[in-house]
Motif scaffolding. Sequence first.
Motif, PDB file in Angstrom:
ATOM      1  N   ILE A   1      50.081  37.272  19.374  1.00 19.27           N
ATOM      2  CA  ILE A   1      50.637  38.598  19.639  1.00 19.27           C
ATOM      3  C   ILE A   1      52.155  38.467  19.618  1.00 19.27           C
ATOM      4  O   ILE A   1      52.725  37.670  20.354  1.00 19.27           O
ATOM      5  N   ASP A   2      52.783  39.244  18.754  1.00 16.29           N
ATOM      6  CA  ASP A   2      54.240  39.236  18.689  1.00 16.29           C
ATOM      7  C   ASP A   2      54.805  40.065  19.838  1.00 16.29           C
ATOM      8  O   ASP A   2      54.462  41.239  19.986  1.00 16.29           O
ATOM      9  N   LEU A   3      55.645  39.443  20.638  1.00 13.58           N
ATOM     10  CA  LEU A   3      56.285  40.122  21.756  1.00 13.58           C
ATOM     11  C   LEU A   3      57.789  40.091  21.558  1.00 13.58           C
ATOM     12  O   LEU A   3      58.321  39.157  20.957  1.00 13.58           O
ATOM     13  N   PRO A   4      58.477  41.097  22.077  1.00  9.99           N
ATOM     14  CA  PRO A   4      59.946  41.047  22.026  1.00  9.99           C
ATOM     15  C   PRO A   4      60.453  39.882  22.864  1.00  9.99           C
ATOM     16  O   PRO A   4      59.754  39.373  23.736  1.00  9.99           O
ATOM     17  N   SER A   5      61.682  39.496  22.626  1.00  8.96           N
ATOM     18  CA  SER A   5      62.281  38.423  23.416  1.00  8.96           C
ATOM     19  C   SER A   5      62.300  38.808  24.893  1.00  8.96           C
ATOM     20  O   SER A   5      62.202  39.991  25.240  1.00  8.96           O
ATOM     21  N   LEU A   6      62.434  37.805  25.755  1.00 12.69           N
ATOM     22  CA  LEU A   6      62.474  38.078  27.193  1.00 12.69           C
ATOM     23  C   LEU A   6      63.625  39.012  27.527  1.00 12.69           C
ATOM     24  O   LEU A   6      63.483  39.928  28.346  1.00 12.69           O
TER      25      LEU A   6
END
Length: 54
Positions: A20-25
Amino acid sequence: SRSGTFPQITFKDNVANVEIDLPSLKEQQHIVQKINTINEKIVLNNQINDNLVA
Protein backbone atom coordinates in the motif's frame (compact mmCIF):
# COMPACT_ATOMS: atom_id res chain seq x y z
CA SER A 1 -16.29 -25.70 7.51
CA ARG A 2 -17.41 -22.75 5.39
CA SER A 3 -19.97 -22.99 2.68
CA GLY A 4 -21.29 -20.49 0.19
CA THR A 5 -20.43 -18.90 -3.13
CA PHE A 6 -17.47 -16.82 -1.95
CA PRO A 7 -14.00 -18.33 -1.54
CA GLN A 8 -12.31 -18.08 1.84
CA ILE A 9 -9.75 -15.27 2.02
CA THR A 10 -6.67 -16.12 4.05
CA PHE A 11 -4.21 -13.50 5.26
CA LYS A 12 -1.06 -15.43 4.38
CA ASP A 13 -2.05 -16.30 0.83
CA ASN A 14 -4.08 -13.26 -0.20
CA VAL A 15 -3.30 -10.19 1.86
CA ALA A 16 0.10 -10.49 3.52
CA ASN A 17 2.09 -9.35 0.48
CA VAL A 18 -0.16 -6.51 -0.64
CA GLU A 19 1.77 -3.24 -0.83
CA ILE A 20 0.00 0.00 0.00
CA ASP A 21 1.49 3.30 -1.07
CA LEU A 22 1.31 5.82 1.76
CA PRO A 23 2.39 9.45 1.83
CA SER A 24 5.58 10.25 3.70
CA LEU A 25 5.35 10.63 7.47
CA LYS A 26 5.81 14.39 7.09
CA GLU A 27 2.88 14.57 4.67
CA GLN A 28 0.75 12.37 6.92
CA GLN A 29 1.43 14.74 9.83
CA HIS A 30 0.47 17.70 7.65
CA ILE A 31 -2.81 15.99 6.73
CA VAL A 32 -3.53 15.28 10.40
CA GLN A 33 -2.90 18.94 11.28
CA LYS A 34 -5.40 20.03 8.61
CA ILE A 35 -8.00 17.55 9.85
CA ASN A 36 -7.47 18.67 13.46
CA THR A 37 -7.99 22.30 12.42
CA ILE A 38 -11.25 21.37 10.71
CA ASN A 39 -12.38 19.36 13.75
CA GLU A 40 -11.64 22.29 16.06
CA LYS A 41 -13.77 24.55 13.84
CA ILE A 42 -16.59 22.00 13.92
CA VAL A 43 -16.46 21.91 17.73
CA LEU A 44 -16.50 25.70 17.90
CA ASN A 45 -19.40 25.95 15.45
CA ASN A 46 -21.36 23.38 17.45
CA GLN A 47 -20.79 25.42 20.62
CA ILE A 48 -21.95 28.59 18.84
CA ASN A 49 -25.02 26.78 17.53
CA ASP A 50 -25.83 25.45 21.01
CA ASN A 51 -25.73 29.03 22.35
CA LEU A 52 -28.03 30.24 19.57
CA VAL A 53 -30.63 27.61 20.40
CA ALA A 54 -30.65 28.30 24.14
